[in-house]
Design a protein around this motif. Structure first.
Motif, mmCIF file in Angstrom:
data_model
loop_
_atom_site.group_PDB
_atom_site.id
_atom_site.type_symbol
_atom_site.label_atom_id
_atom_site.label_comp_id
_atom_site.label_asym_id
_atom_site.label_seq_id
_atom_site.Cartn_x
_atom_site.Cartn_y
_atom_site.Cartn_z
ATOM 1 N N TYR A 301 88.647 -3.619 59.949
ATOM 2 C CA TYR A 301 88.406 -2.476 60.843
ATOM 3 C C TYR A 301 87.959 -1.263 60.029
ATOM 4 C CZ TYR A 301 89.176 1.426 63.948
ATOM 5 O OH TYR A 301 89.002 2.574 64.669
ATOM 6 N N TRP A 304 84.348 -1.548 59.015
ATOM 7 C CA TRP A 304 83.487 -1.278 60.166
ATOM 8 C C TRP A 304 83.421 0.227 60.427
ATOM 9 C CZ3 TRP A 304 85.063 1.011 64.812
ATOM 10 C CH2 TRP A 304 84.099 1.018 65.814
ATOM 11 N N LYS A 305 84.571 0.889 60.334
ATOM 12 C CA LYS A 305 84.645 2.319 60.626
ATOM 13 C C LYS A 305 83.882 3.136 59.573
ATOM 14 C CE LYS A 305 88.287 5.644 61.808
ATOM 15 N NZ LYS A 305 87.515 6.334 62.799
ATOM 16 N N LYS A 307 81.358 2.131 57.821
ATOM 17 C CA LYS A 307 79.910 1.944 58.049
ATOM 18 C C LYS A 307 79.428 2.785 59.218
ATOM 19 C CE LYS A 307 79.149 -2.598 56.172
ATOM 20 N NZ LYS A 307 78.914 -3.991 56.480
ATOM 21 N N ARG A 308 80.274 2.919 60.209
ATOM 22 C CA ARG A 308 79.887 3.684 61.387
ATOM 23 C C ARG A 308 79.832 5.185 61.082
ATOM 24 N NH1 ARG A 308 83.507 4.920 65.070
ATOM 25 N NH2 ARG A 308 82.643 5.930 66.887
ATOM 26 N N GLU A 309 80.738 5.628 60.228
ATOM 27 C CA GLU A 309 80.848 7.074 59.994
ATOM 28 C C GLU A 309 79.970 7.581 58.857
ATOM 29 O OE1 GLU A 309 85.024 7.703 59.472
ATOM 30 O OE2 GLU A 309 85.376 7.733 61.634
ATOM 31 N N ARG A 310 79.677 6.706 57.897
ATOM 32 C CA ARG A 310 78.857 7.160 56.766
ATOM 33 C C ARG A 310 77.483 6.525 56.863
ATOM 34 N NH1 ARG A 310 82.320 5.369 51.876
ATOM 35 N NH2 ARG A 310 84.335 6.047 52.620
ATOM 36 N N LYS A 311 76.486 7.296 56.461
ATOM 37 C CA LYS A 311 75.126 6.756 56.527
ATOM 38 C C LYS A 311 74.795 5.968 55.272
ATOM 39 C CE LYS A 311 73.513 10.392 59.531
ATOM 40 N NZ LYS A 311 72.907 11.711 59.596
ATOM 41 N N SER A 347 73.322 -3.571 56.857
ATOM 42 C CA SER A 347 74.463 -4.291 57.426
ATOM 43 C C SER A 347 75.411 -4.775 56.330
ATOM 44 C CB SER A 347 73.983 -5.476 58.274
ATOM 45 O OG SER A 347 73.421 -6.463 57.431
ATOM 46 N N ARG A 351 78.430 1.696 51.776
ATOM 47 C CA ARG A 351 78.375 3.183 51.688
ATOM 48 C C ARG A 351 79.244 3.723 50.543
ATOM 49 N NH1 ARG A 351 75.825 0.567 55.826
ATOM 50 N NH2 ARG A 351 75.608 1.824 57.698
#
Ligand code: SF4
Ligand code: SF4
Length: 372
Positions: A301, A304-305, A307-311, A347, A351
């Motif tokens: 988790y 996943w988080k 990756k979602r929050e950092r570019k 993918s 990061r």
């Protein structure tokens, strides 16, 4: 009591630096060094020329060596282990190897038979650490005043990560993907190393996308303390951060690695705050990340988080010199070279921004906004 000595030093003129280093060390409570063997750990990162302000300036290192010799130190060694270090690595570009030769001190290769060590606060993570730690009486951390794209700031505590030899470092980002987890690792390493003293080169620091691709900023300061965490606290404050929002500082305070400064014998960090300093934008911490147990359990988790929050970094083909350093250091194997271009698989990218740190051509952009 955590005393942080902050003194002015306007340039790298050797006489000025000698005097300022002596003053900072005296006011900062440098311990007795007579008869001791001491490892100096400057921040060399990628051994760039001094005008890029990536490394601890060689004049600062030289002044510390001279001071320790004058105080009767028995043996002085200097070492660091950049991520892409080859076995024969010598820090020639930064001028630190020249200091070793001219001052008659030994350069230490951290890659030689490192000692596998259990790192506290990491649920039993074992990492190789430079074996010289078992042979010296003291470690002095000599960081550079810099921002850090991943950890916001890099200072006396983070500098000790260099005691993990070369390519053992970047895979840590896979296992410790969030900033809070990585901070636990940094604090754990500092708890093992127990630096006796820290002196930070803030004469010309770095702002913007540090620790390698930011821009030099004249600060005119040296900071010194027996408490590495207190020193980092003062640095963060001067940069204009709320120090407790820096993950390494928050974790270090929580683990009693050190404390907030309680005494400034000369300049006070609160009077030196640079409101226009180019800072890395702070990402909001959620209550989830404040729990340091759950993240280790829910690692998928967390990834996943993150990756979602950092570019993911962006690779610019024009400045790229195709050196492949980014490919070599990437712990996730997210990079390939195709038709003379670096291609990233977002993918797969975790990061960690290790590629950004080692790129010698400013060909990697990390699009986390900078505050000023
Ligand atoms: S591409 Fe860069 S940021 Fe992404 S995992 Fe590799 S080294 Fe880290
Ligand atoms: S490290 Fe920088 S210059 Fe070297 S190949 Fe990667 S993007 Fe290009």
């Amino acid at each position: 009591m955590s005393c942080v000595a902050i003194v002015h030093c306007e340039s790298y003129d050797q006489a000025l630096v000698d005097a300022a280093v002596e003053e900072a060390c005296l006011l900062g409570g440098m311990p007795e060094v007579t008869g001791k063997s001491i490892l100096l750990k400057p921040n060399i990162l990628s051994d760039a020329k001094e005008d890029r302000c990536i490394t601890t300036h060689s004049q600062v290192v030289r002044s510390v060596v001279r001071l320790l010799k004058g105080k009767g130190a028995k043996r002085i060694l200097i070492g660091d282990s950049p991520g892409l270090q080859k076995p024969s690595f010598l820090p020639k570009a930064s001028g630190i190897h020249r200091v070793c030769l001219e001052e008659g001190v030994d350069w230490v290769d951290f890659t030689k038979q490192p000692t596998l060590t259990t790192i506290p606060y990491t649920r039993g993570k074992k990492l190789p650490l430079a074996s010289i730690l078992g042979e010296v009486d003291m470690v002095f951390s000599l960081p550079k005043f810099k921002t850090h794209q991943l950890m916001y700031t890099t200072g006396a505590v983070k500098n000790l990560f260099g005691l993990v030899p070369n390519l053992y470092k970047s895979p840590c980002h896979v296992q410790f993907p969030s900033r809070e987890q990585f901070a636990s690792l940094m604090v754990g390493i500092a708890a093992v190393v127990k630096p006796s003293f820290s002196l930070m080169d803030g004469i010309i620091g770095m702002e913007g996308p540090g620790p390698a691709n930011g821009r030099p900023r004249h600060m005119g300061l040296l900071l010194a303390s027996c408490d590495a965490l207190a020193l980092d606290y003062a640095q963060a404050q001067i940069m204009g951060y709320e120090p407790k929002s820096i993950p390494i500082i928050a974790e270090g305070l929580r683990r009693s690695l050190g404390s907030a400064p309680t005494l400034y014998p000369k300049l006070n960090a609160g009077d030196l705050v640079q409101h226009d300093f180019l800072r890395i934008e702070m990402q909001k911490q959620t209550r989830f990340f404040h729990s340091l147990i759950i993240p280790f359990v829910l690692s998928r988790y967390i990834r996943w988080k993150v990756k979602r929050e950092r570019k993911a970094p962006v690779f610019l083909s024009d400045p790229c010199i195709l050196c492949r350093k980014c490919i070599d250091i990437c712990p996730a194997n997210a990079l390939t070279m195709q038709h003379k271009r670096i291609i990233i698989d977002p993918s797969v990218c975790i990061r960690c921004y290790c590629c950004h740190e080692v790129c010698p051509a400013s060909a990697i952009a990390v699009d986390e906004e900078i505050n000023s």
